[in-house]
Design an enzyme around this catalytic site. Structure first.
Site, PDB file in Angstrom:
ATOM      1  N   ARG A 269      33.455  53.686  39.661  1.00 33.08           N
ATOM      2  CA  ARG A 269      34.573  54.625  39.601  1.00 33.08           C
ATOM      3  C   ARG A 269      34.206  56.024  40.100  1.00 33.08           C
ATOM      4  O   ARG A 269      35.050  56.712  40.673  1.00 33.08           O
ATOM      5  CB  ARG A 269      35.125  54.683  38.177  1.00 33.08           C
ATOM      6  CG  ARG A 269      35.983  53.477  37.814  1.00 33.08           C
ATOM      7  CD  ARG A 269      36.313  53.427  36.347  1.00 33.08           C
ATOM      8  NE  ARG A 269      35.143  53.086  35.559  1.00 33.08           N
ATOM      9  CZ  ARG A 269      35.130  53.020  34.231  1.00 33.08           C
ATOM     10  NH1 ARG A 269      36.231  53.300  33.552  1.00 33.08           N
ATOM     11  NH2 ARG A 269      34.033  52.679  33.589  1.00 33.08           N
TER      12      ARG A 269
ATOM     13  N   GLN B 192      30.622  41.667  49.681  1.00 32.60           N
ATOM     14  CA  GLN B 192      30.580  40.800  48.508  1.00 32.60           C
ATOM     15  C   GLN B 192      31.500  39.605  48.727  1.00 32.60           C
ATOM     16  O   GLN B 192      32.708  39.752  48.918  1.00 32.60           O
ATOM     17  CB  GLN B 192      31.004  41.552  47.249  1.00 32.60           C
ATOM     18  CG  GLN B 192      30.754  40.724  45.985  1.00 32.60           C
ATOM     19  CD  GLN B 192      31.312  41.361  44.733  1.00 32.60           C
ATOM     20  OE1 GLN B 192      32.518  41.524  44.608  1.00 32.60           O
ATOM     21  NE2 GLN B 192      30.436  41.688  43.788  1.00 32.60           N
TER      22      GLN B 192
ATOM     23  N   ARG C  86      25.291  39.012  42.264  1.00 36.79           N
ATOM     24  CA  ARG C  86      25.734  39.810  41.126  1.00 36.79           C
ATOM     25  C   ARG C  86      26.036  38.916  39.939  1.00 36.79           C
ATOM     26  O   ARG C  86      26.709  37.889  40.066  1.00 36.79           O
ATOM     27  CB  ARG C  86      26.990  40.619  41.483  1.00 36.79           C
ATOM     28  CG  ARG C  86      27.316  41.689  40.444  1.00 36.79           C
ATOM     29  CD  ARG C  86      28.609  42.400  40.752  1.00 36.79           C
ATOM     30  NE  ARG C  86      28.630  43.737  40.189  1.00 36.79           N
ATOM     31  CZ  ARG C  86      29.734  44.391  39.817  1.00 36.79           C
ATOM     32  NH1 ARG C  86      30.919  43.819  39.957  1.00 36.79           N
ATOM     33  NH2 ARG C  86      29.668  45.609  39.337  1.00 36.79           N
TER      34      ARG C  86
ATOM     35  N   TYR D 285      34.633  34.848  37.521  1.00 39.75           N
ATOM     36  CA  TYR D 285      35.168  34.160  38.689  1.00 39.75           C
ATOM     37  C   TYR D 285      34.442  32.822  38.904  1.00 39.75           C
ATOM     38  O   TYR D 285      33.668  32.384  38.055  1.00 39.75           O
ATOM     39  CB  TYR D 285      35.113  35.082  39.898  1.00 39.75           C
ATOM     40  CG  TYR D 285      35.995  36.308  39.710  1.00 39.75           C
ATOM     41  CD1 TYR D 285      37.355  36.165  39.444  1.00 39.75           C
ATOM     42  CD2 TYR D 285      35.465  37.595  39.729  1.00 39.75           C
ATOM     43  CE1 TYR D 285      38.168  37.267  39.225  1.00 39.75           C
ATOM     44  CE2 TYR D 285      36.273  38.714  39.510  1.00 39.75           C
ATOM     45  CZ  TYR D 285      37.621  38.538  39.252  1.00 39.75           C
ATOM     46  OH  TYR D 285      38.430  39.626  39.020  1.00 39.75           O
TER      47      TYR D 285
END
Length: 361
Positions: A318, A98, A226, A179
């Protein structure tokens, strides 16, 4: 209901099941951006996933917003990541990196010569970033000059080439989570009046230029992107004023380019998927190619999503931290180990490649 465990193709990438490992920042790299040697074992352990998406990886020194995150902008970075990809491929896995530029979510202590972070507009971010001194508020950013933007696109292209040299199977462009690319996309963080601001087409321009540059290295069939159209969690980033048409435009443009996949955080990060601010199904239809669903999926939701055609793959985050064998656990409906939060960020092997002490705590 076994669709989740069957092979498929995601663009040009053949995967052996529909379980993806979502990108997970673990803060174990050096301050020089070199992945920890432990990363070799970390990713190897999880190679049974159909697709591993690495932790967000800085495309340049300027792109960094958190201490101890890895980079892909030097030859040394390439050599370190090559050991990771070799280990994953030895186990029969597939791995993409990524590519990340944090934009305004950074701190002067993380920038070369203490420079200010960059952003589409000089708007202060909220929240915190992680520095060598601990958690601190982001520094005030400066607006990128128009003639600086081409250099950032070139940084993405160079990182994509280095990813190829490092043996990855493709790349994911990080245009989510508050971001840089999402900062340009949202009118809440982009107040520019040049060709990168104002209209939806202008605000989507940088993301599309980056995709085109990266696809020029890899071919579109090995490039994913993404998005998190509903998340405000990082940087206290307000939603775009017209999230549905903004994201529909971008996604349709991505679909026309034949990207490998669209990876969507379907709600608020670490939170609710029930918001009605945007219709995810419409985005999926606008893209028309492979779709990776993400955000709080459990076994049953993942089984349903792949069996009913909502998603081509489901990304788990997670759950992969404490369960390197997550695919087997999901297949056999085994109970999952909930790794303690204390081991998520920073440190060594405990909570990363081994869990003996944490499990006993």
């Amino acid at each position: 209901m076994d669709t989740l465990f069957t092979p498929t193709r995601i663009g040009a990438i053949t995967v052996r099941n529909r379980v993806a490992m979502a990108p997970l920042t673990r803060s174990r790299a050096g301050m020089d951006g070199l992945p920890s040697p432990l990363a070799i074992e970390y990713y190897r352990q999880r190679a049974s996933a159909g697709l591993l998406i690495t932790e967000a990886t800085n495309i340049s020194r300027q792109a960094r917003g958190y201490a101890y995150t890895p980079g892909l902008y030097t030859d040394a970075h390439v050599a370190a990541w090559k050991q990771v990809t070799d280990a994953v491929h030895t186990e029969g896995g597939r791995i993409v990196v990524q590519l990340w530029h944090v934009g305004r979510m950074s701190h002067t202590s993380l920038q070369a010569d203490g420079a200010a972070p960059v952003a589409p507009s000089a708007i202060q971010a909220g929240g915190n970033v992680f520095t060598e001194a601990g958690f601190e508020p982001p520094s005030m950013p400066r607006a990128l000059a128009l003639d600086e933007i081409a250099a950032i696109v070139e940084d993405y292209r160079l990182a994509a080439q280095r990813a190829k040299d490092a043996g990855f199977d493709g790349v994911e462009v990080h245009a989510a989570n508050g971001y840089l690319l999402e900062q340009f996309l949202r009118d809440s963080t982009n107040h520019r009046d040049d060709r990168y601001g104002g209209s939806i087409e202008n605000r989507a321009r940088l993301a599309l230029e980056v995709v085109d540059a990266v696809a020029g290295v890899w071919g579109a069939g090995r490039v994913g992107l993404r998005l998190s159209p509903l998340s405000t969690a990082i940087g206290d980033t307000p939603l775009d004023s017209t999230p549905q048409p903004t994201h529909e435009y971008l996604v349709r443009q991505l679909g026309e380019r034949g990207l490998a996949y669209l990876h969507v955080v379907e709600g608020q990060m670490h939170g609710d998927n029930g918001t009605s601010a945007i219709d995810i199904a419409v985005l999926k239809q606008a893209f028309s190619d492979a779709y990776i669903a993400n955000n709080g999926y459990d076994r049953q939701r993942a089984l349903d999503a792949t069996a009913m055609g909502h998603a081509d793959m489901v990304a788990f985050g997670r759950a992969f931290i404490g369960n390197p064998d997550l695919v087997e656990c999901l297949r056999d409906n085994k109970p999952l180990f909930d790794a303690p939060f204390a081991g998520y960020f920073g440190g060594g092997a405990e909570g990363y490649t081994q869990f003996t002490q944490l499990a006993a705590a």
